[in-house]
Design an enzyme around this catalytic site. Sequence first.
Site, short mmCIF file in Angstrom:
data_model
loop_
_atom_site.label_atom_id
_atom_site.label_comp_id
_atom_site.label_asym_id
_atom_site.label_seq_id
_atom_site.Cartn_x
_atom_site.Cartn_y
_atom_site.Cartn_z
N LYS A 125 0.85 -1.18 0.00
CA LYS A 125 0.00 0.00 0.00
C LYS A 125 0.89 1.24 0.00
O LYS A 125 1.89 1.29 0.71
CB LYS A 125 -0.89 -0.04 1.25
N SER B 211 -9.46 1.20 3.16
CA SER B 211 -8.68 2.12 2.35
C SER B 211 -7.59 1.39 1.57
O SER B 211 -6.93 1.99 0.72
CB SER B 211 -8.05 3.21 3.23
N SER C 1 -9.88 -1.39 7.18
CA SER C 1 -9.21 -1.15 5.90
C SER C 1 -8.44 -2.34 5.34
O SER C 1 -7.94 -2.25 4.22
CB SER C 1 -8.28 0.06 6.02
#
Length: 466
Positions: A83, A161, A185
């Site tokens: 990420k 996310s 997330s």
Amino acid sequence: MPDFPDHPFATVPELGAALRDGRTTSRELTEYYLDRCDELGPKYNAVVTVTRDRALEEADRADRELTDGNDRGPLHGIPYGVKDLLATAGTPTSWGAAPFKDQVFEKDATAVRKLADAGAVLVAKLSMVELAGGLGYDQANASFTGPGLNPWDPSRWSGGSSSGPGSAVAAGLVPFAIGTETWGSIVTPAAYCGIAGLRPTYGRISRHGAMALSWTMDKLGPMCRTAHDCGLVLAALVGADPDDESCLDADWTYPVDDAPPRRFRLAELKGTTDRLQQEVADNYQAARDVVAGFADIEEAELPDWPYEEVAGTIISCEAATVFEELVRDGSIREMTAEEDRWRIYSDLMTPARDYINAQRLRRKIQRAMDEFFADYDAVISPTLSTVAGPIDQPFHEWSRGFASTSIGGASNASGIPAVSVPNGFGEKGLPTGLQFVGRAFNELTLLRLANAYQERTDWHTRHPEV
């Protein structure tokens, strides 16, 4: 393409076996996944940066070491993505937000360094919701890279996310990825995209070099093809870090050969299936029947605390503090989601007493949850109440009328671990997830539960046509 079946969706052990018996090399694997990231990454808005030069250098080193008999373990030579809130030396780390899209750090995050030490090969920085959702977004289009698109249906969201890791693993762009969770997330994109996601205990993995959203709630974790893969990745990441005082030196190894000493004892919260999409409820009941073959399940109620309010207050206050400078310098106006440009102002006005009281209650919640799990190995539940929603509708519209139990707020407020694995398909052929939540630092029990379920089902072997 290296010569073995179902290669883009192979597990870490399958790829490791192919490396060690000569069917492929790390360089071949790496070039293959780099090409997939280049070709398919834009299709799902999943990739921010392809780290080709670094990846090939790491792959060549992995091959040399294997040839010389220096085997670093299960991740040796395996490509992966992170990420884009984890710092990688010399490569942009955008935090998913336009004001930071050219930001470059000099050193790797601790997690990235540990994976390099384990022989893994970084091939891509993966997309994410801007600032990990810390500004209160209510739509899929909340990143300068565009909405995360679900490989099972690109008109649907991949989840946030950690949207890029969810899409990338599901679409076979990388064998595994590192995501983060403050509240949902990791498990959300895992469930929406039909992969496994492990949220470790707070303090299990160092966050040094990761963007802060909530200092007292942020967690890093693996997103993989299977729960077993998650355990292998977690084993490479655990351990104390002098650069992160919250990271504990708690012993943990994986895999282990010993069998559980008894049948598992699980709690199912009262009202678990009350407000679910029908297909989600049906898939959960079918999964529950499978789990009942190796675990005793009884109805229970969590201690009565304001979990969501406590977790929400802490996140809002800490995120407002982290990102206050965006207001001061005007960069807040560059956020992609309209609501991310103004919601921080109300968070900045939260009285200090509310934050202090939330932290005081949090201590009591942690104690209450620990006492609750003294009687159970885990809570079993659907991961989410619906399948992934349309990317062109605000979240509050397509999720109206549905809700999960309070285990999400309770578990993140108390910092305890969870694992989500796929358990079927619902509306429009989209994946659904099964979740196990457990006591602090008891990831091994959760992985045993998830592995036992996946040994008896084949949902984790399904993948989208990409």
